[in-house]
Design an enzyme around this catalytic site. Sequence first.
Site, PDB file in Angstrom:
ATOM      1  N   LYS A   1       0.631  -1.242  -0.074  1.00  0.00           N
ATOM      2  CA  LYS A   1       0.098  -0.070  -0.008  1.00  0.00           C
ATOM      3  C   LYS A   1       0.925   1.269   0.003  1.00  0.00           C
ATOM      4  O   LYS A   1       0.284   2.275  -0.415  1.00  0.00           O
ATOM      5  CB  LYS A   1      -1.083  -0.024   1.193  1.00  0.00           C
ATOM      6  CG  LYS A   1      -1.890  -0.751   1.073  1.00  0.00           C
ATOM      7  CD  LYS A   1      -3.195  -0.494   0.464  1.00  0.00           C
ATOM      8  CE  LYS A   1      -4.536  -1.335   0.597  1.00  0.00           C
ATOM      9  NZ  LYS A   1      -4.558  -2.450   1.125  1.00  0.00           N
TER      10      LYS A   1
ATOM     11  N   SER B   1       1.373  -9.830  -0.499  1.00  0.00           N
ATOM     12  CA  SER B   1       1.118  -8.404  -0.424  1.00  0.00           C
ATOM     13  C   SER B   1       1.122  -7.754   0.986  1.00  0.00           C
ATOM     14  O   SER B   1       1.146  -6.450   0.907  1.00  0.00           O
ATOM     15  CB  SER B   1      -0.554  -8.342  -0.852  1.00  0.00           C
ATOM     16  OG  SER B   1      -1.169  -9.091   0.247  1.00  0.00           O
TER      17      SER B   1
HETATM   18  C1  PLP Z   1      -5.098  -3.536   0.791  1.00  0.00           C
HETATM   19  C2  PLP Z   1      -4.678  -4.837   0.754  1.00  0.00           C
HETATM   20  C3  PLP Z   1      -5.242  -5.954   0.054  1.00  0.00           C
HETATM   21  C4  PLP Z   1      -6.200  -5.591  -1.241  1.00  0.00           C
HETATM   22  O1  PLP Z   1      -5.858  -4.407  -1.960  1.00  0.00           O
HETATM   23  P1  PLP Z   1      -6.791  -3.852  -3.081  1.00  0.00           P
HETATM   24  O2  PLP Z   1      -5.849  -3.048  -4.055  1.00  0.00           O
HETATM   25  O3  PLP Z   1      -7.705  -3.340  -2.082  1.00  0.00           O
HETATM   26  O4  PLP Z   1      -7.343  -4.960  -3.873  1.00  0.00           O
HETATM   27  C5  PLP Z   1      -4.394  -7.064  -0.201  1.00  0.00           C
HETATM   28  N1  PLP Z   1      -3.418  -7.473   0.861  1.00  0.00           N
HETATM   29  C6  PLP Z   1      -3.066  -6.530   1.751  1.00  0.00           C
HETATM   30  C7  PLP Z   1      -1.842  -7.048   2.659  1.00  0.00           C
HETATM   31  C8  PLP Z   1      -3.635  -5.073   1.933  1.00  0.00           C
HETATM   32  O5  PLP Z   1      -3.057  -4.292   2.598  1.00  0.00           O
END
Ligand code: PLP
Length: 330
Positions: free
Chosen positions: A58, A315
């Site tokens: 993010k 992510s």
């Molecule tokens: C926000 C987030 C997501 C999802 O991302 P989007 O852009 O809303 O699809 C996935 N994994 C983590 C760790 C996040 O912080």
Amino acid sequence: MTEHSMPLPTYDDVAAAAQRLSGVAHHTPVMRCTAIDEQLGAKLFFKCENLQRTGAFKFRGAYNALAQFTDAQREGGVLTFSAGNHAQAIALSARLLDMPALIVMPEDAATSKMAATRDYGAQVVTYNRHTEDREAISRQLARERGMTLVPPFDHPHVIAGQGTAALELLQEVPDLDYLFVCLGGGGLLAGSLLAAQALAPQCKVIGVEPATANDAQQSLRAGHIVTIDHPQTIADGAQTQSLGVLTYPIIRDHVEDIITVSDEQLIQALRVFAGRMKITVEPTGALAFAGVQAFSGEDTGAKLLHGERVGVIVSGGNVDLARYSRFLAD
Ligand SMILES: *Cc1c(COP(=O)(O)O)cnc(C)c1O
């Protein structure tokens, strides 16, 4: 300008975001794991955004958006609504760019998250999520205080920034057959699709959602944005109610497929990350790998990924330690 009147981002925006983030965001490592490769009969490349600044990808989108503020916007500062990783990403980006930040959070958000956000120097305003509408509150506060709202996913600069994780992975490993990406509101997936189309058109991009929060899968089938009001899953970063007006068309037009995994499959994936790869991953961050395991048909003998080169975006890695240790334990 509202999101609705904003143009869709393109690959050029992702490439420009990579320039802005250079030397600011971490160029995160791509990890391999022989034991997992042998088990699946495939070659997996894990892009480790759990090791990104603030613990999740993010930061890329937030910094890319704030770096493009005008002088007047910088002076007024940034506002957002988030209980999670976007809040910390905005707070750190605002600090680095020397502007005020206000984060609207539910009053029952984890105190550790509020503290982390305040530690980055942001002001936190709370609301009651049962009786109040966070977007309405945010818009009102933004007007009153002259701040600019940067939402967590449905913004062209946020989407372009998120795409830089896939861009880095594809520059390092250009010949991927598949790329697995998790999704909530779809900012990460939409940005990844822009990068993949330009850099690796042969690569099939698969989105992965929690089974109980499969609004995007339903949206693709229905041909319009479907909303799920209160999705229940341990993947709290994917508890968004629906795709956005910008993320939906990009995903609809370019994604190969969207698949789902259960919370149980996520917990199994967390254990593999901790046990085999020695990395801390939050439940939402394990979606893409859990999707690879489900998709491969390894347990049914289908072995759909046999011999393939597979990218996996990990992510995020922000866990509540007490909760995380329970997932690993039982
Ligand atoms: C926000 C987030 C997501 C999802 O991302 P989007 O852009 O809303 O699809 C996935 N994994 C983590 C760790 C996040 O912080």
